[in-house]
Design an enzyme around this catalytic site. Structure first.
Site: not given
Ligand code: AMP
Ligand code: TRP
Length: 346
Positions: A130, A210, A213
């Site tokens: 992140k 992976k 979204k």
């Protein structure tokens, strides 16, 4: 009570074969569920509600670490709950609730955080990721994210946690956190174990990353069939198969891999067709699109029905949170007692 689950945390587990126990899992309100969510986690949620005492949570507090658009979080929370119910999550058998309706989770996260060395959370892979992906918003919540996740699980003493493999590090950390608290304040919390399905990491339409979204490489479950078809037809297959006559390698082709789940009785002959170059990638994709559309047709219909019942989702979520109140309060009372909060006992 602490128990070290006698479960490997890496092998796929048949949920029905586990002894009856408390199950917990959480999902971020990130919009419409996709095939990766389903194969990696939601299938297990639904399977586990049959034999276990299952609790599932839409984690809107967690979502705040990546978006500050309140309207979006609220809408996506509703949408994710609707999707889970349409896929077969049964509110009569399992509890479904919204994390922020049980604010005890945040209090427990605080209490747990006081036994967590900063180094543990700083080295969490998701935090590092992140930090790279949202450099303009490295908020404190991102650092404490896995502590809140540990609190979600620990507050209900859940033993099994059905999740995709991307959550493995968070689950390991949850175990360490619980152990650290138990060592300091006496055995109380259960050490949770991740339960992985036989599709622990589903790759996206790019064939590399992976399915996620945020990477825009998903196959949606509830999109219109035409959209699902477009998503499947855009899939990257075996990159070494250049000519139509080249033999395919089903082991590395994501389309072939998904046929294992959506064409379970037939995938071996599909794979053989690819290997012998009898069939081309386009045919195999067309068939996969048909199969995925058909597989979720009933859920799509059910979603439409449930969406037409005003207030239904909200009722389910609120009833779920209400059912959990006694459990959450009991855990907090024990923590207050052991940790020295509140009045001197008489
Ligand atoms: P999230 O939307 O990240 O909260 O994911 C909800 C659940 O789906 C978590 O248990 C994830 O581990 C799982 N999941 C998400 N993406 C995938 C994927 N591509 N493959 C397998 N499991 C996944
Ligand atoms: N971090 C999980 C994800 O991104 C969501 C989550 C929050 C969760 N709390 C949890 C998963 C507790 C399992 C158990 O998917």
């Amino acid at each position: 009570m602490t128990s070290t689950p006698d479960l490997p945390t890496s092998a796929p587990v048949d949920p029905a074969a586990l002894p009856r126990s408390r199950v917990f899992s959480g999902v971020q309100p990130s919009g419409l569920p996709h095939v990766g969510n389903y194969l990696g986690a939601f299938r297990s949620y639904i399977a586990m509600q049959e034999h276990h005492d299952a609790i599932y949570c839409i984690v809107d507090y967690h979502a705040l670490t990546s978006t500050h658009d309140g309207e979006l979080i609220r809408r996506n929370t509703h949408e994710m709950a609707l999707g889970l119910l349409a896929l077969g999550l049964d509110p009569e058998r399992a509890v479904l609730f919204r994390q922020s309706d049980r604010p005890e989770h945040t209090e427990l996260a605080w209490l747990l955080s006081t036994v967590v060395p900063v180094a543990w959370v700083e080295r969490t892979p998701s935090f590092k990721e992140k930090r790279r992906n949202q450099p303009q918003d490295i908020n404190h919540g991102l650092l404490t994210y896995p502590v809140l996740q540990a609190a979600d699980i620990a507050i209900y003493h859940a033993k099994y946690v059905p999740v995709g493999k991307d959550q493995a590090a968070h689950l390991e950390l949850a175990r360490e956190i619980v152990r650290a608290w138990n060592a300091r304040y006496g055995d109380y919390f259960v050490e949770p174990a991740a339960v992985f399905s036989d599709a622990p990491i589903v790759k996206g339409t790019d064939g590399v990353n992976k399915m996620s979204k945020s990477l825009g490489n998903v196959i949606d479950i509830f999109a219109e069939p035409e959209m699902i078809r477009r998503q499947v037809m855009s899939m990257v297959t075996d990159t070494q198969r250049i000519l139509r006559t080249d033999p395919g390698r089903p082991e590395v082709c994501n389309v072939c891999q998904l046929h294992r789940f959506f064409s379970p009785t037939e995938y071996e002959s599909i794979w053989e067709g690819e290997r012998s170059a009898r069939t081309g990638c386009v045919d195999t994709k067309r068939l996969l699109a048909d199969r995925i559309i058909a597989y979720f047709a009933e859920a799509r219909e059910r979603r439409r029905e449930l969406a037409a019942r005003p207030g239904f989702v909200e009722e389910v979520l609120q009833a779920g949170a209400a059912r959990l109140a006694p459990l959450a309060r009991e855990t907090m009372a024990v923590c207050h007692d052991r940790m020295g909060l509140g009045p001197v006992p008489r």
